[in-house]
Design an enzyme around this catalytic site. Sequence first.
Site, short mmCIF file in Angstrom:
data_model
loop_
_atom_site.label_atom_id
_atom_site.label_comp_id
_atom_site.label_asym_id
_atom_site.label_seq_id
_atom_site.Cartn_x
_atom_site.Cartn_y
_atom_site.Cartn_z
N ASP A 283 -44.46 36.82 174.59
CA ASP A 283 -43.63 35.64 174.82
C ASP A 283 -42.74 35.38 173.60
O ASP A 283 -42.96 34.45 172.83
CB ASP A 283 -44.54 34.43 175.11
CG ASP A 283 -43.76 33.20 175.55
OD1 ASP A 283 -42.57 33.34 175.90
OD2 ASP A 283 -44.36 32.10 175.54
N HIS B 260 -40.27 32.60 177.42
CA HIS B 260 -40.32 31.76 178.62
C HIS B 260 -39.26 30.65 178.60
O HIS B 260 -38.97 30.04 179.63
CB HIS B 260 -41.72 31.18 178.83
CG HIS B 260 -42.09 30.05 177.95
ND1 HIS B 260 -42.94 30.18 176.88
CD2 HIS B 260 -41.74 28.74 177.97
CE1 HIS B 260 -43.10 29.01 176.30
NE2 HIS B 260 -42.38 28.12 176.94
N SER C 299 -42.00 24.55 172.50
CA SER C 299 -42.05 26.00 172.72
C SER C 299 -40.96 26.71 171.93
O SER C 299 -39.83 26.24 171.84
CB SER C 299 -41.85 26.33 174.20
OG SER C 299 -43.02 26.17 174.91
#
Length: 256
Positions: free
Chosen positions: A109, A65, A205
């Site tokens: 992801d 992402h 992330s």
Amino acid sequence: MHCLQKFLLFHLLTCFTGNALGSEIIKGKKTNDKSMLYMASIQNNKGHICGGFLVSEDFVVTAAHCDDFNPTSVVLGAHNLKKVDNRTMRYGVKKCKHPSFVNISSGNDIMLLKLSKKARPSKKVPIKPIQLPSHQIHLKEKKKCLVAGWGFTKTKGKVVDELQVVDVPIINLEKCQKQWHNALPANVICAGGYGTNKGFCQGDSGGPLVCNGKLAVGVVSFNNNFNCDYPDVPNVYTEISKHLPWMKKIIKKKNC
């Protein structure tokens, strides 16, 4: 009841999307400059957007992402992002996103970034790839692992210049699914954010979940709707061992 389930699922998926920019470290501390030499800062032309980690001289792993923020380069060997030497620490990248990734809520992801040149250590730029699992591993509940990053240190905070690290406990997956109303994608690990005041936040992330001090077992994926005021629902990571065949194929042929 069916309508209620659809509403809850929609709400949770909205939470997933809201956390796409990743996360910093909550209740952590600054890392030693000589530790975690695999850590990478994924950047665009505005600066740091996500974390990542070096797994070979050619590839860095991050979250799929993170592609939403147009990553253009990777910085290696700099725990303090104010001290980046662009000539020796910055690498251009080619993106190898997992082919089954659609969005955070669908899973997978994970993304490999092919570096524009080989990442080799030097006295000035100490770097070292982290080990990946060779097979699927079972993580015991409450086992302490580490997560690191340059993300926010509080809800609605800012990314930081110096790399932060914190220990987080592994959370039983059935318990984690229950806390997330059975809306989690497949092949994830839960650790931190729940039953503890420690975890990650926006800006982390793509960073690694590191167990046994040397093994990258997960990739930071999402938390609950930008909320880093823990305890909350568990933090969620993509499980690396479930994606090893795809990763090994790309790393071996050095292309995607």
